[in-house]
Design an enzyme around this catalytic site. Sequence first.
Site, PDB file in Angstrom:
ATOM      1  N   GLY A   1      -7.238  -1.416  -7.475  1.00 35.74           N
ATOM      2  CA  GLY A   1      -7.640  -0.340  -6.711  1.00 35.74           C
ATOM      3  C   GLY A   1      -6.557   0.639  -6.882  1.00 35.74           C
TER       4      GLY A   1
ATOM      5  N   GLN B   1      -1.638   8.047  -4.763  1.00 40.97           N
ATOM      6  CA  GLN B   1      -0.742   7.347  -5.706  1.00 40.97           C
ATOM      7  C   GLN B   1      -0.791   8.325  -7.080  1.00 40.97           C
ATOM      8  OE1 GLN B   1      -3.062   3.310  -5.270  1.00 40.97           O
ATOM      9  NE2 GLN B   1      -0.710   2.796  -5.662  1.00 40.97           N
TER      10      GLN B   1
ATOM     11  N   CYS C   1       1.442  -3.818  -5.783  1.00 37.41           N
ATOM     12  CA  CYS C   1       0.664  -2.481  -5.653  1.00 37.41           C
ATOM     13  C   CYS C   1       1.218  -1.660  -6.979  1.00 37.41           C
ATOM     14  CB  CYS C   1       1.308  -1.792  -4.502  1.00 37.41           C
ATOM     15  SG  CYS C   1       0.920  -0.013  -4.218  1.00 37.41           S
ATOM     16  N   LEU C   2       0.267  -0.792  -7.454  1.00 32.94           N
ATOM     17  CA  LEU C   2       0.504  -0.139  -8.569  1.00 32.94           C
ATOM     18  C   LEU C   2       2.028   0.890  -8.543  1.00 32.94           C
ATOM     19  CD1 LEU C   2      -2.768   0.956 -10.044  1.00 32.94           C
ATOM     20  CD2 LEU C   2      -1.268  -0.741 -11.058  1.00 32.94           C
TER      21      LEU C   2
ATOM     22  N   HIS D   1      -5.825  -2.354   1.648  1.00 31.28           N
ATOM     23  CA  HIS D   1      -4.875  -1.976   1.169  1.00 31.28           C
ATOM     24  C   HIS D   1      -5.087  -0.557   0.593  1.00 31.28           C
ATOM     25  CE1 HIS D   1      -1.281  -2.968  -2.236  1.00 31.28           C
ATOM     26  NE2 HIS D   1      -1.914  -1.491  -2.534  1.00 31.28           N
ATOM     27  N   GLU D   2      -6.043  -0.046   0.199  1.00 33.64           N
ATOM     28  CA  GLU D   2      -6.439   0.979  -0.266  1.00 33.64           C
ATOM     29  C   GLU D   2      -6.500   2.154   0.964  1.00 33.64           C
ATOM     30  OE1 GLU D   2      -5.601   1.942  -3.335  1.00 33.64           O
ATOM     31  OE2 GLU D   2      -5.956  -0.472  -3.673  1.00 33.64           O
TER      32      GLU D   2
ATOM     33  N   HIS E   1      -3.145   3.058   1.945  1.00 32.61           N
ATOM     34  CA  HIS E   1      -2.581   3.846   1.168  1.00 32.61           C
ATOM     35  C   HIS E   1      -2.719   5.664   1.835  1.00 32.61           C
ATOM     36  CE1 HIS E   1      -0.493   2.214  -2.011  1.00 32.61           C
ATOM     37  NE2 HIS E   1      -1.282   1.588  -2.452  1.00 32.61           N
TER      38      HIS E   1
HETATM   39 NI    NI Z   1      -1.222  -0.015  -3.843  1.00 31.65          NI
END
Ligand code: NI
Length: 178
Positions: free
Chosen positions: A46, A51, A88-89, A130-131, A134
């Site tokens: 995701g 991000q 998380c990225l 989670h997204e 963000h």
């Molecule tokens: Ni994340």
Amino acid sequence: MAVLPIHLLGSPVLREQSATIDSADNNTRELVADLFETMDAAEGVGLAANQVGIARRVAVVGLDDDRFVLINPVVLESDGKDTAEEGCLSIPDIYADVTRCTSIVVEALDVDGKRQRIEADGLKARVIQHEIDHLDGLLFLDRLSPFKRRVLTKRWKKSGNDTPNHLLDVTPASKTSG
Ligand code: NI
């Protein structure tokens, strides 16, 4: 389409409340394509627009063949509690158990501006939550106890990833998750 640099913990845009999008236009289309390409290059499941530095309410999810975009997502219903490990990225190599709702019903626009209703449970429900976090300027660290958050923040600062520009150039070799 382009693979974009990913903003890391410490970048202010990750803490912004992302702006609602009026309708699906060509800019949104291009952003969605870039998000998918960047998520795939980073081997994530995701990715939210902030991000990659764009504080708009757009995120993509890719779980094997189940790939979709969330534009202006709203959680209509949620049920249950489930705890599982997340990453998380934007916080590479940091993982923690996070408690979230087990199942959710979400309404969002797709890339054509069409309203869609998504029912999800398990990992899919987790990634969507989670997204959406963000888009509201939240990170999974915020879902942890203050103690756990301090421990992981310290670990992050000692890792080689906490660079001054808070940017990660994605290459297909790098590997993390949401
Ligand atoms: Ni994340």
